[in-house]
Write an enzyme that holds these catalytic residues in place. Structure first.
Site, PDB file in Angstrom:
ATOM      1  N   GLY A  31       0.963  -1.303   0.049  1.00 27.50           N
ATOM      2  CA  GLY A  31       0.139   0.126   0.011  1.00 27.50           C
ATOM      3  C   GLY A  31       0.868   1.267  -0.087  1.00 27.50           C
ATOM      4  CG  HIS A  37       2.836   0.471  -5.454  1.00 31.70           C
ATOM      5  ND1 HIS A  37       3.110   1.538  -4.409  1.00 31.70           N
ATOM      6  CD2 HIS A  37       3.499  -0.640  -4.829  1.00 31.70           C
ATOM      7  CE1 HIS A  37       3.660   1.166  -3.546  1.00 31.70           C
ATOM      8  NE2 HIS A  37       4.011   0.116  -3.603  1.00 31.70           N
ATOM      9  CG  ASP A 148      11.428  -4.322  -3.311  1.00 30.80           C
ATOM     10  OD1 ASP A 148      11.900  -3.843  -2.347  1.00 30.80           O
ATOM     11  OD2 ASP A 148      10.552  -3.496  -3.822  1.00 30.80           O
ATOM     12  CG  LEU A 182       8.642   6.922  -7.594  1.00 29.16           C
ATOM     13  CD1 LEU A 182       7.375   6.740  -8.540  1.00 29.16           C
ATOM     14  CD2 LEU A 182       8.582   8.236  -6.819  1.00 29.16           C
ATOM     15  CB  SER A 184       5.775   3.358   0.538  1.00 25.18           C
ATOM     16  OG  SER A 184       5.011   2.672  -0.622  1.00 25.18           O
ATOM     17  NE  ARG A 185      10.488   0.566   4.962  1.00 26.54           N
ATOM     18  CZ  ARG A 185      10.206  -0.447   4.629  1.00 26.54           C
ATOM     19  NH1 ARG A 185      10.713  -0.961   3.402  1.00 26.54           N
ATOM     20  NH2 ARG A 185      10.043  -1.379   5.418  1.00 26.54           N
TER      21      ARG A 185
HETATM   22  P1  AMP Z   1       5.842  -2.643  -1.607  1.00 23.21           P
HETATM   23  O1  AMP Z   1       4.525  -2.019  -1.567  1.00 23.21           O
HETATM   24  O2  AMP Z   1       6.819  -1.729  -1.412  1.00 23.21           O
HETATM   25  O3  AMP Z   1       5.859  -3.758  -0.845  1.00 23.21           O
HETATM   26  O4  AMP Z   1       5.784  -2.837  -2.925  1.00 23.21           O
HETATM   27  C1  AMP Z   1       5.108  -3.797  -3.872  1.00 23.21           C
HETATM   28  C2  AMP Z   1       5.688  -4.032  -5.255  1.00 23.21           C
HETATM   29  O5  AMP Z   1       5.867  -2.766  -6.009  1.00 23.21           O
HETATM   30  C3  AMP Z   1       6.784  -4.837  -5.260  1.00 23.21           C
HETATM   31  O6  AMP Z   1       6.969  -5.748  -6.308  1.00 23.21           O
HETATM   32  C4  AMP Z   1       7.843  -3.918  -5.385  1.00 23.21           C
HETATM   33  O7  AMP Z   1       9.141  -4.144  -6.087  1.00 23.21           O
HETATM   34  C5  AMP Z   1       7.140  -2.751  -6.363  1.00 23.21           C
HETATM   35  N1  AMP Z   1       7.608  -1.599  -6.356  1.00 23.21           N
HETATM   36  C6  AMP Z   1       7.661  -0.708  -5.209  1.00 23.21           C
HETATM   37  N2  AMP Z   1       8.659   0.561  -5.586  1.00 23.21           N
HETATM   38  C7  AMP Z   1       8.645   0.525  -6.823  1.00 23.21           C
HETATM   39  C8  AMP Z   1       9.398   1.118  -7.894  1.00 23.21           C
HETATM   40  N3  AMP Z   1       9.782   2.458  -7.654  1.00 23.21           N
HETATM   41  N4  AMP Z   1       9.465   0.722  -9.251  1.00 23.21           N
HETATM   42  C9  AMP Z   1       8.828  -0.307  -9.393  1.00 23.21           C
HETATM   43  N5  AMP Z   1       8.272  -1.200  -8.829  1.00 23.21           N
HETATM   44  C10 AMP Z   1       8.115  -0.705  -7.440  1.00 23.21           C
END
Ligand code: AMP
Length: 276
Positions: A31, A37, A148, A182, A184-185
């Site tokens: 989220g 995302h 990631d 990008l 969320s942190r």
């Molecule tokens: P998270 O919400 O951080 O667990 O991320 C959910 C999914 O979004 C994971 O597959 C992440 O690798 C992907 N994601 C997060 N940030 C980015 C970004 N800047 N570019 C591409 N994918 C992202």
């Protein structure tokens, strides 16, 4: 777009849709959605009939001193962004595990080092939750971000090793206009920390440029990268094989640079291809 928090209802609908011949797509997230995302939703959309996105801040993948309790949330904003990108079902479980859940998924090798070293139980938590989410959502295709990258390779390995009939697709890392990956942190960063955090992608860019100019020795490349980084603490800067993530001494084939560093209490990661 429908929102559903009951995993049993999601699994039932997924099985019904599969039985009707529909293709199920899935993008798991924690989220606080941003363009990283939504780029994954856009990648998944044309590859399936029914697109499920999940929002679940998975306690299993956070260490005891990490930011589980203060992880940023924006349920209304998330729903609007998912709807705009064509998500059909937003899965927002409050609980996902049975009270006596006792299965853990451990993926060796690709989880060694990098974030696996500084976050010892992290990848076990990731593999366990993704395996369970795959069981609930029953996807034909699942999309994960290269942001990631170690996680993406781990999911690929788990899917292969467990013979799960799921196509795993990696989406390119999405950056802000100034180059910051990008995340969320990023919401935790002060302006001054954010400015210094730009040095992470600049270090990776410097290394890629040096490879393009003919430097092959990993130690030389790491020295070039290290010179650029301004962080409160550099967790790691490494060069690894792009597929199995083994450490490399020389860049001869597909290689990636990986960096993790902290700014105040915020830990950021970045990576990029170093192959010319
Ligand atoms: P998270 O919400 O951080 O667990 O991320 C959910 C999914 O979004 C994971 O597959 C992440 O690798 C992907 N994601 C997060 N940030 C980015 C970004 N800047 N570019 C591409 N994918 C992202």
């Amino acid at each position: 777009m429908r929102t559903e928090s009951d995993w049993r209802a999601v699994q039932e609908e997924a099985l019904q849709r599969r039985a009707r011949g529909e293709r199920v797509g899935f993008v798991p997230t924690m989220g606080f959605l941003h363009r990283g995302h939504t780029s994954l939703f856009a990648l998944a959309r044309p590859r399936c009939d029914w697109l499920v996105a999940s929002i679940f801040v998975n306690p299993l993948q956070f260490g005891p001193t990490e930011d589980l309790g203060r992880y940023p949330r924006d349920p209304e904003g998330d729903a609007a962004k998912a709807r705009a990108e064509g998500v059909d079902l937003l899965f927002t479980p409050t609980t996902l595990y049975h009270r006596d859940h006792s299965t853990r998924v451990i993926v060796d090798q690709v989880s060694d080092g990098l974030c696996g070293a500084s976050r010892p139980t992290h990848f076990e938590g990731v593999a366990t939750v993704v395996a369970r989410l795959f069981g609930v959502v029953q996807p034909h295709v699942a999309v994960f971000g290269e942001k990631d990258y170690q996680q993406l390779q781990l999911i690929r390995r788990m899917t292969r090793d467990l013979a799960l009939p799921i196509e795993v697709i990696g989406g390119p890392l999405v950056r802000d206009a100034d180059g910051l990956a990008l995340s969320s942190r990023n919401a935790y960063l002060s302006e001054e920390q954010r400015t210094r955090a730009l040095s992470l992608h600049q270090a990776l860019d410097d290394m890629a440029e040096a490879v393009a100019a003919g430097t092959r020795d990993a130690a030389d490349l790491l020295e070039i990268g290290r010179r650029r980084i301004h962080a409160d603490r550099l967790d790691y800067l490494e060069i690894r094989d792009a597929t199995d993530l083994r450490p490399l001494n020389q860049v001869d084939g597909p290689a990636r640079g990986f960096v993790a560093a902290t700014y105040g209490g915020t830990r950021l990661i970045d990576n990029r291809s170093l192959s010319s």
